[in-house]
Write a protein that holds these residues in place. Structure first.
Motif, PDB file in Angstrom:
ATOM      1  N   SER A 289       0.678  -1.419  -0.279  1.00 52.44           N
ATOM      2  CA  SER A 289      -0.211   0.090   0.176  1.00 52.44           C
ATOM      3  C   SER A 289       0.813   1.605   0.129  1.00 52.44           C
ATOM      4  CB  SER A 289      -0.686  -0.097   1.163  1.00 52.44           C
ATOM      5  OG  SER A 289      -1.662   0.715   1.332  1.00 52.44           O
ATOM      6  N   PHE A 290       2.110   1.699   0.362  1.00 56.08           N
ATOM      7  CA  PHE A 290       2.536   2.518   1.025  1.00 56.08           C
ATOM      8  C   PHE A 290       4.063   2.993  -0.650  1.00 56.08           C
ATOM      9  CE2 PHE A 290       5.785   4.298   4.350  1.00 56.08           C
ATOM     10  CZ  PHE A 290       5.085   5.778   4.243  1.00 56.08           C
ATOM     11  N   TYR A 291       3.800   1.588  -0.593  1.00 60.89           N
ATOM     12  CA  TYR A 291       4.610   2.071  -2.366  1.00 60.89           C
ATOM     13  C   TYR A 291       3.827   1.951  -3.660  1.00 60.89           C
ATOM     14  CZ  TYR A 291       6.745  -0.163  -7.163  1.00 60.89           C
ATOM     15  OH  TYR A 291       7.438   0.178  -8.079  1.00 60.89           O
ATOM     16  N   HIS A 292       2.850   1.797  -3.565  1.00 63.52           N
ATOM     17  CA  HIS A 292       1.927   2.531  -4.438  1.00 63.52           C
ATOM     18  C   HIS A 292       1.632   4.222  -3.952  1.00 63.52           C
ATOM     19  CE1 HIS A 292       0.880  -0.486  -6.837  1.00 63.52           C
ATOM     20  NE2 HIS A 292       0.867  -1.851  -6.105  1.00 63.52           N
ATOM     21  N   PHE A 293       1.086   4.313  -2.989  1.00 61.03           N
ATOM     22  CA  PHE A 293       1.115   5.432  -1.712  1.00 61.03           C
ATOM     23  C   PHE A 293       1.962   6.324  -2.857  1.00 61.03           C
ATOM     24  CE2 PHE A 293       0.185   8.761   2.122  1.00 61.03           C
ATOM     25  CZ  PHE A 293      -0.145   9.488   0.975  1.00 61.03           C
ATOM     26  N   HIS A 294       3.083   5.567  -2.146  1.00 61.38           N
ATOM     27  CA  HIS A 294       4.307   6.880  -2.645  1.00 61.38           C
ATOM     28  C   HIS A 294       3.956   7.378  -4.474  1.00 61.38           C
ATOM     29  CE1 HIS A 294       6.504   6.088   0.699  1.00 61.38           C
ATOM     30  NE2 HIS A 294       7.859   6.608   0.760  1.00 61.38           N
ATOM     31  N   LYS A 295       3.942   6.385  -5.595  1.00 61.51           N
ATOM     32  CA  LYS A 295       3.299   7.330  -6.358  1.00 61.51           C
ATOM     33  C   LYS A 295       2.701   8.203  -6.552  1.00 61.51           C
ATOM     34  CE  LYS A 295       4.913   3.262  -8.292  1.00 61.51           C
ATOM     35  NZ  LYS A 295       5.107   1.687  -8.977  1.00 61.51           N
ATOM     36  N   ILE A 296       1.813   8.246  -5.746  1.00 62.31           N
ATOM     37  CA  ILE A 296       0.357   9.913  -5.400  1.00 62.31           C
ATOM     38  C   ILE A 296       0.990   9.973  -5.236  1.00 62.31           C
ATOM     39  CG2 ILE A 296      -1.730  10.055  -5.253  1.00 62.31           C
ATOM     40  CD1 ILE A 296      -2.546   7.083  -4.484  1.00 62.31           C
ATOM     41  N   ALA A 297       1.411   9.893  -3.833  1.00 64.84           N
ATOM     42  CA  ALA A 297       2.172  11.560  -3.214  1.00 64.84           C
ATOM     43  C   ALA A 297       3.715  12.475  -3.560  1.00 64.84           C
ATOM     44  CB  ALA A 297       1.749  10.595  -1.538  1.00 64.84           C
ATOM     45  N   LYS A 298       3.306  13.202  -3.986  1.00 70.15           N
ATOM     46  CA  LYS A 298       4.412  13.940  -4.084  1.00 70.15           C
ATOM     47  C   LYS A 298       5.237  14.918  -2.991  1.00 70.15           C
ATOM     48  CE  LYS A 298       2.224  15.610  -8.392  1.00 70.15           C
ATOM     49  NZ  LYS A 298       2.200  17.189  -9.104  1.00 70.15           N
ATOM     50  N   PHE A 299       4.906  14.559  -1.865  1.00 79.67           N
ATOM     51  CA  PHE A 299       5.572  15.466  -0.621  1.00 79.67           C
ATOM     52  C   PHE A 299       6.268  13.984   0.278  1.00 79.67           C
ATOM     53  CE2 PHE A 299       1.660  14.103   0.993  1.00 79.67           C
ATOM     54  CZ  PHE A 299       1.615  12.597   1.334  1.00 79.67           C
ATOM     55  N   LEU A 300       5.930  12.873  -0.811  1.00 79.57           N
ATOM     56  CA  LEU A 300       7.243  11.125  -0.209  1.00 79.57           C
ATOM     57  C   LEU A 300       8.604  11.639  -1.901  1.00 79.57           C
ATOM     58  CD1 LEU A 300       4.552   9.144   0.526  1.00 79.57           C
ATOM     59  CD2 LEU A 300       6.498   9.954   2.325  1.00 79.57           C
ATOM     60  N   PRO A 301       9.300  10.467  -1.209  1.00 79.75           N
ATOM     61  CA  PRO A 301      10.528  10.680  -2.443  1.00 79.75           C
ATOM     62  C   PRO A 301       9.868   9.400  -2.971  1.00 79.75           C
ATOM     63  CG  PRO A 301      11.466   9.779  -0.091  1.00 79.75           C
ATOM     64  CD  PRO A 301      10.311  10.270   0.103  1.00 79.75           C
TER      65      PRO A 301
END
Ligand code: PPS
Length: 287
Positions: A129-141
């Motif tokens: 879930s976190f991996y997919h979220f990193h693709k959406i969230a521009k505030f994460l690396p």
């Protein structure tokens, strides 16, 4: 990418919502005995629990959850706007959320009667879930490839730190803190009705059957996916790239099986076993 981070006690936090000052303030937060604190590692069912607690406190009436964004009705303690939100709100009990590990927040909770709900999820589903979220969230690396991401998760170098430290820290309190309820994402998926009754009893807010049914209805995955107060579609494109996926992605248990290779599963199991040696928690759902 915004990709600005704050390093705090060896843990990275997204810099668009966290400042050194807001993180410091969280560690000195004067909890009130009536407070409800939802603690979780990211992607473990935080938003779901915010919805459940809001609905329970409104006895299943969805007016609040359909009109006030989750970050206003259950702000994250460590984020910079939290103090202002709490100051502006007069509702009791206050519902506060945190992704901080227990070793940082524990001292201020000691002696407090605030009710704490710790939500955890199978870490393999968390990492997916976190991996997919990193693709959406521009505030994460940048997420990088899944194998790279998995390594960073297991090393504990992603934003919000190590899942293992987080889980073990909060779980270690279950034996001694009687104002702490541990509940898993898997339990909520399996029996949402039963989970809501358990949570409402813990919060000393018993509900009649129709009220429980309404809570179940409004915190189902489909209701929450359609509710813009909680599905994060209100967040501007500069912060979340909505073309890359949605926050309410699948809402399932065991989705890791669609992502992990057999080798990755074995590798994960080895690290899990060694890192969890000193943990007494026994649950099939987290393996
Ligand atoms: S965050 O960013 O830390 O606040 O994320 P968090 O809310 O902890 O976790 C997001 C995942 O929870 C899923 N979710 C749900 N699953 C089932 N039912 C309901 N009602 C629900 N609400 C949120 C959400 O879809 C994310 O999981 P994945 O596996 O990515 O779908």
């Amino acid at each position: 990418r915004l990709d600005v981070t704050e390093m705090f006690h060896g843990i990275l936090f997204p810099g668009h919502l966290h400042t050194q000052e807001s993180l410091q303030l969280a560690l000195k937060f004067p909890f009130q005995d009536t407070d409800i604190l939802i603690a979780s590692y990211p992607k473990s069912g935080t938003t779901w629990m915010q919805e459940i607690v809001s609905l329970i406190s409104c006895r299943g009436d969805p007016h609040l959850t359909q009109n006030v964004p989750n970050w206003t009705r259950a702000p994250w303690l460590e984020q910079y706007y939290c103090a202002a939100v709490l100051e502006a709100s007069s509702t009791t009990p206050r519902v506060i959320t945190t992704h901080l590990p227990h070793h940082l927040l524990g001292p201020m909770l000691q002696g407090s009667k605030a009710k704490v709900i710790y939500v955890s999820r199978n870490p393999k589903d968390v990492v997916v879930s976190f991996y997919h979220f990193h693709k959406i969230a521009k505030f994460l690396p940048e997420a990088g490839t899944f194998p790279e991401f998995l390594d960073r998760f297991l090393e504990g170098t992603l934003n919000f730190g190590s899942w293992f430290d987080h889980f073990k820290g909060w779980i270690s309190q279950t034996a001694t803190m009687d104002n702490l309820l541990h509940i898993t994402y898997e339990e909520m998926s399996l029996d949402l009705h039963g989970a809501i009754k358990r949570i409402s009893a813990f919060l000393q807010c018993p509900l009649v059957e129709d009220e429980v049914k309404n809570c179940v209805k409004y915190c189902s995955f489909t209701s929450m996916k359609d509710n813009e107060m909680v599905n994060y579609t209100l967040v501007p494109d500069e912060i979340m790239d909505h073309s890359k996926g949605s926050f309410m992605r699948k809402g399932k248990t065991g989705d890791w099986k669609n992502m992990f290779t057999e080798e990755q599963n074995q590798y994960f199991k080895r690290i899990f076993k060694s890192k969890m040696q000193d943990c007494t928690f026994e649950s099939k759902s987290h393996r």
